[in-house]
Design a protein around this motif. Structure first.
Motif: not given
Length: 296
Positions: A201-216
């Motif tokens: 859930s958004g209440r308890y878990v946020h998302l840290e996006i690593d832009l290099f690995w997302a693109v990879e």
């Protein structure tokens, strides 16, 4: 650190100290189909702002200390001092290099650096992990890595992440997950990243996006951000060459201005990172300079 190594380190620190105060021109991002092009999804932009009118606030610039692990192991206090000289006021932790949380916090305070974020494991003593995070002054924590061969494995991990997120939330420290590329590789037609997002859930878990690995991994960072809005408060800013090599921010082909311009709401930290830098302090300087001067 031997005498010769120490001389080189402190010489480099002196160069950085002077360069950190100099005005530096911003480099332009290169467009490459399939890489910079992966961030072309149209998204809402702030009214009244055109291209080139926005910048990353200095108080949102951070660096993942994993990028500086060799320098920190060689000279912990000297490296923290050098980061402060460059201009960093925030860092993201990946361990405390043989110091207790209290000892490391004292060093951070000495150089007026705040460890606003940290990478942590959730398999051990969770109470102690949370207590250390509070001592260190962390305002966010992220699990840096997980890997499973089945969707069921990812679902079970999502449940563990949600439970840990509840415990961290009670301590006032939101918990998140940091991606690599494999979370975007489908298993039986389903992306593990989507499983994590759907089963937490958004209440308890946020998302840290690593832009290099997302693109990879073939993901569109802008689309990923808005699919999970407002769960993304942090980016790892690391760059990529056309052939997939990791380089310092601004030295590759990822179109950071387009990504930043299209995903402003709720972004709290832009965290410089390079997994295997040849010169960690030079990478730290290049990353800070890029984020401080880039316009979007």
């Amino acid at each position: 650190m031997c005498g010769e190594e120490a001389e080189k380190f402190h010489s480099r620190r002196a160069i950085l100290r002077g360069a950190a105060t100099a005005a530096v021109a911003a480099g332009a991002a290169v467009t490459l189909p399939g890489v910079a092009g992966a961030a072309t999804t149209t998204a809402a932009q702030p009214a009244g702002f055109g291209h080139g009118h926005l910048r990353v606030p200095v108080d949102k610039i951070s660096i993942q200390l994993y990028s500086l692990r060799t320098a920190l192991e060689a000279d912990l206090e000297g490296t923290l001092s050098a980061l402060a000289d460059i201009g960093y006021r925030k860092v993201e932790l990946a361990g405390t290099y043989g110091r207790t949380a209290k000892e490391f916090r004292r060093l951070l305070d000495k150089y007026r650096i705040k460890a606003t974020s940290t990478h942590v494991g959730i398999d051990g003593d969770l109470d102690q992990t949370i207590a250390d995070a509070r001592t260190l002054g962390n305002t966010r924590a992220n699990v840096p890595f997980a890997a499973f061969d089945t969707i069921d494995g990812w679902k079970q991990f999502a449940g563990q992440l949600e439970d840990a997120g509840r415990a961290f939330r009670r301590a006032g420290i939101p918990l998140g997950y940091h991606n690599h590329a494999h979370e975007f590789e489908p298993i039986d037609g389903v992306r593990p990243y989507d499983v994590l997002a759907a089963n937490t859930s958004g209440r308890y878990v946020h998302l840290e996006i690593d832009l290099f690995w997302a693109v990879e991994g073939g993901a569109d960072p802008i689309k990923l951000y808005w699919q999970n809005f407002p769960r993304v408060p942090q980016y790892h800013v690391k760059d990529r060459t056309a052939d997939g090599q990791m380089v310092d921010p601004g030295a590759g082909v990822i179109d950071f201005p387009r990504i930043f311009r299209s995903t402003l709401p709720n972004l709290h930290e832009y965290i410089v990172e390079h997994d295997m830098p040849t010169d960690p302090l030079a990478t730290a300087q290049a990353g800070f300079r890029y984020l401080h001067t880039v316009r979007f």
